[in-house]
Enzyme design. Sequence first.
Site, PDB file in Angstrom:
ATOM      1  N   LYS A  21       6.617  31.508  -1.020  1.00 22.23           N
ATOM      2  CA  LYS A  21       7.302  30.012  -2.507  1.00 22.23           C
ATOM      3  C   LYS A  21       8.199  29.082  -1.165  1.00 22.23           C
ATOM      4  O   LYS A  21       7.318  27.551  -0.358  1.00 22.23           O
ATOM      5  CB  LYS A  21       7.637  29.516  -2.975  1.00 22.23           C
ATOM      6  CG  LYS A  21       8.590  29.309  -3.645  1.00 22.23           C
ATOM      7  CD  LYS A  21       8.730  28.815  -5.477  1.00 22.23           C
ATOM      8  CE  LYS A  21      10.199  29.642  -5.724  1.00 22.23           C
ATOM      9  NZ  LYS A  21      11.547  28.175  -5.446  1.00 22.23           N
ATOM     10  N   SER A  22       8.439  29.878  -0.589  1.00 22.39           N
ATOM     11  CA  SER A  22      10.088  29.576   0.834  1.00 22.39           C
ATOM     12  C   SER A  22       8.620  28.941   2.223  1.00 22.39           C
ATOM     13  O   SER A  22       9.332  27.914   2.632  1.00 22.39           O
ATOM     14  CB  SER A  22      10.823  30.081   0.641  1.00 22.39           C
ATOM     15  OG  SER A  22      11.933  29.961   0.246  1.00 22.39           O
ATOM     16  N   SER A 166      23.258  29.337   3.458  1.00 21.81           N
ATOM     17  CA  SER A 166      22.663  28.964   3.088  1.00 21.81           C
ATOM     18  C   SER A 166      21.429  28.720   3.759  1.00 21.81           C
ATOM     19  O   SER A 166      21.632  27.441   4.655  1.00 21.81           O
ATOM     20  CB  SER A 166      22.468  27.889   1.895  1.00 21.81           C
ATOM     21  OG  SER A 166      21.721  26.545   2.273  1.00 21.81           O
ATOM     22  N   GLN A 168      18.964  26.647   3.201  1.00 24.58           N
ATOM     23  CA  GLN A 168      18.505  25.318   2.144  1.00 24.58           C
ATOM     24  C   GLN A 168      19.012  24.723   3.302  1.00 24.58           C
ATOM     25  O   GLN A 168      18.302  23.047   3.906  1.00 24.58           O
ATOM     26  CB  GLN A 168      17.922  25.345   1.623  1.00 24.58           C
ATOM     27  CG  GLN A 168      17.317  26.000   0.290  1.00 24.58           C
ATOM     28  CD  GLN A 168      17.176  25.639  -1.712  1.00 24.58           C
ATOM     29  OE1 GLN A 168      18.400  25.125  -1.433  1.00 24.58           O
ATOM     30  NE2 GLN A 168      16.117  26.277  -2.244  1.00 24.58           N
ATOM     31  N   ASP A 314      17.493  36.203  -4.588  1.00 25.24           N
ATOM     32  CA  ASP A 314      16.714  35.984  -6.075  1.00 25.24           C
ATOM     33  C   ASP A 314      16.214  36.691  -6.995  1.00 25.24           C
ATOM     34  O   ASP A 314      15.246  36.758  -7.544  1.00 25.24           O
ATOM     35  CB  ASP A 314      15.948  35.063  -5.239  1.00 25.24           C
ATOM     36  CG  ASP A 314      15.724  33.583  -4.306  1.00 25.24           C
ATOM     37  OD1 ASP A 314      17.086  33.268  -5.024  1.00 25.24           O
ATOM     38  OD2 ASP A 314      15.445  32.649  -4.225  1.00 25.24           O
ATOM     39  N   LYS A 341      22.552  28.512  -8.767  1.00 24.65           N
ATOM     40  CA  LYS A 341      20.597  28.149  -8.899  1.00 24.65           C
ATOM     41  C   LYS A 341      20.211  27.642 -10.188  1.00 24.65           C
ATOM     42  O   LYS A 341      20.656  26.490 -10.729  1.00 24.65           O
ATOM     43  CB  LYS A 341      19.910  29.660  -9.053  1.00 24.65           C
ATOM     44  CG  LYS A 341      20.990  30.687  -8.054  1.00 24.65           C
ATOM     45  CD  LYS A 341      19.981  30.092  -6.403  1.00 24.65           C
ATOM     46  CE  LYS A 341      21.012  30.924  -4.943  1.00 24.65           C
ATOM     47  NZ  LYS A 341      20.468  30.090  -4.067  1.00 24.65           N
ATOM     48  N   ARG A 345      22.381  32.470 -12.761  1.00 26.55           N
ATOM     49  CA  ARG A 345      21.797  33.201 -13.371  1.00 26.55           C
ATOM     50  C   ARG A 345      22.416  34.375 -13.974  1.00 26.55           C
ATOM     51  O   ARG A 345      22.110  35.358 -14.488  1.00 26.55           O
ATOM     52  CB  ARG A 345      21.577  33.538 -11.627  1.00 26.55           C
ATOM     53  CG  ARG A 345      20.634  32.708 -12.446  1.00 26.55           C
ATOM     54  CD  ARG A 345      19.380  33.264 -10.674  1.00 26.55           C
ATOM     55  NE  ARG A 345      18.118  31.900 -10.594  1.00 26.55           N
ATOM     56  CZ  ARG A 345      17.218  31.803  -9.681  1.00 26.55           C
ATOM     57  NH1 ARG A 345      17.375  32.617  -7.992  1.00 26.55           N
ATOM     58  NH2 ARG A 345      15.999  30.848 -10.084  1.00 26.55           N
ATOM     59  N   ARG A 387      13.664  32.979 -12.646  1.00 28.84           N
ATOM     60  CA  ARG A 387      13.765  33.918 -12.324  1.00 28.84           C
ATOM     61  C   ARG A 387      14.264  34.548 -13.091  1.00 28.84           C
ATOM     62  O   ARG A 387      14.391  35.992 -13.639  1.00 28.84           O
ATOM     63  CB  ARG A 387      14.033  33.961 -10.602  1.00 28.84           C
ATOM     64  CG  ARG A 387      13.755  34.186  -9.960  1.00 28.84           C
ATOM     65  CD  ARG A 387      14.738  34.068  -8.027  1.00 28.84           C
ATOM     66  NE  ARG A 387      13.866  33.218  -7.261  1.00 28.84           N
ATOM     67  CZ  ARG A 387      12.450  33.585  -7.051  1.00 28.84           C
ATOM     68  NH1 ARG A 387      11.735  33.976  -7.307  1.00 28.84           N
ATOM     69  NH2 ARG A 387      12.238  32.397  -6.043  1.00 28.84           N
TER      70      ARG A 387
HETATM   71  C1  S3P Z   1      15.614  29.119  -0.210  1.00 25.03           C
HETATM   72  C2  S3P Z   1      16.740  29.784  -0.473  1.00 25.03           C
HETATM   73  C3  S3P Z   1      17.688  29.986  -0.821  1.00 25.03           C
HETATM   74  C4  S3P Z   1      17.438  30.686  -2.058  1.00 25.03           C
HETATM   75  C5  S3P Z   1      15.802  29.803  -2.975  1.00 25.03           C
HETATM   76  C6  S3P Z   1      15.117  29.158  -1.808  1.00 25.03           C
HETATM   77  C7  S3P Z   1      15.271  28.721   0.946  1.00 25.03           C
HETATM   78  O1  S3P Z   1      18.613  28.976  -1.494  1.00 25.03           O
HETATM   79  O2  S3P Z   1      17.788  30.870  -3.219  1.00 25.03           O
HETATM   80  O3  S3P Z   1      15.198  29.875  -3.332  1.00 25.03           O
HETATM   81  O4  S3P Z   1      13.986  28.735   0.612  1.00 25.03           O
HETATM   82  O5  S3P Z   1      15.550  28.321   2.055  1.00 25.03           O
HETATM   83  P1  S3P Z   1      20.544  28.431  -0.753  1.00 25.03           P
HETATM   84  O6  S3P Z   1      19.469  27.783   0.715  1.00 25.03           O
HETATM   85  O7  S3P Z   1      20.508  27.604  -1.912  1.00 25.03           O
HETATM   86  O8  S3P Z   1      20.927  30.188  -0.785  1.00 25.03           O
END
Ligand code: S3P
Length: 435
Positions: A21-22, A166, A168, A314, A341, A345, A387
Amino acid sequence: MNLRIRNCPMVDAELEIGGDKSITHRALMLGALAEGRTEIKGYSRCRDCRTTMKVLRNLGVSIEEEDDKIIIQGNGRYGFSEPEDLLDCENSGTTMRLLSGILSGQKFYSVLIGDNSLRKRPMDRIIIPLQRMGAQIMARNHNRFPPISIRGGNLKGIRYELPVASAQVKSSILLAGLYTDGVIVKEPSPTRDHTERLLNLFGLRLLEKENEIVLDKPSRELKSQHLIIPGDISSASFFMVMGAIVGPRIRLMNVGLNPTRTGIIDILKKMGLKVVIENRKEVCNEPVGDILVETDRRLNPITVSGSMIPKLIDELPVLAVAATQADGISVIKDAKELRLKETDRIKAIVQGLRAMNARIQETPDGFVIEGPNRLRGARCNSFGDHRIAMSLAVAGLCAEGETTIEDGECINISFPEFMTNVKRICGEAAIEDNV
Ligand code: S3P
């Protein structure tokens, strides 16, 4: 929709896991940013990635799905058009946070919205650095929560130290960095580096030293690519844990083994399981292989903390399920990010596993589990979190009696093939929906 789960006495199977997915989110975005035709095979068909596709289309990007591939006609970094309407990121934090980086580079006005869950997730973590780069951004509740409005353009480079680990946030800054003469992001500990690997594949040169990622003078346009996405290790982890607590073995094919994501493998090995990687190869600038998990059902307890946490953030809910079957006290700490999240969680998994007779205590930044526990089927709530729903389903497969999981359709958010795979391994009666 509720899910009903029944005990699965044995797991001895081989499975192909859907695309990561990422990586799919990032492949879609970089394909849109590149010049020319990008093809993506083996992509994740999950709802979150469809959300990214839809939002990119609303920004004027041509994206077609044809047989087994996605075709994107990218028009370069500035090839987006002002959306006429709100951009709905639904449940997807990755869509909202990464796209905000790209939109910060656009002169036009856009507004990002999300569902009930996404509206509660902190966006100040991206808004602060993107504003420092020069984007005009406003958000609800003192610039903290969605909706977010952005008018971008004229960005300048920054050096930014992430207050929390993070991927993201890092990715959002790197994507905004494409519209500057360079950015440097420093991480408190390493997080998934799919954005960096893909940007390199699309023709940029990122440097990395001592937890600092340097994007220097990204003046060239990204070059379109043909990509194959590796299988998702986070989806695979539900089946790894099934292999671990039901057993005797499971083989998961073509799974991404990026070292920033393989914490679950390290921990399962520490629990005493045999985990073997076979057929190693490189796909999409990412390591990939088959994962074989074998168990004799005696599991050691574990402690997970510190810089290990981002490598399996995750997977912590399903790891909690594994820990209920370990012989002693397992401790998960330094994981307060779990509270931010799709749902909290920590609360959700503690509540669900307790209902199933596990000895699990909530702590401010994690949980403590006193195993081994004989799990009993119960009625639990997923809180709309994919999840949590799948972790409780795995617990239900090793519990006595029947488990009902309320609000179970959310599994499609990350892993639409989950139910079919469970049925294949454990039989049609093991999991039912619409009950
Ligand atoms: C992700 C980063 C993680 C993860 C999320 C997907 C990504 O989050 O928990 O499911 O695709 O970059 P964070 O960046 O908030 O840690």
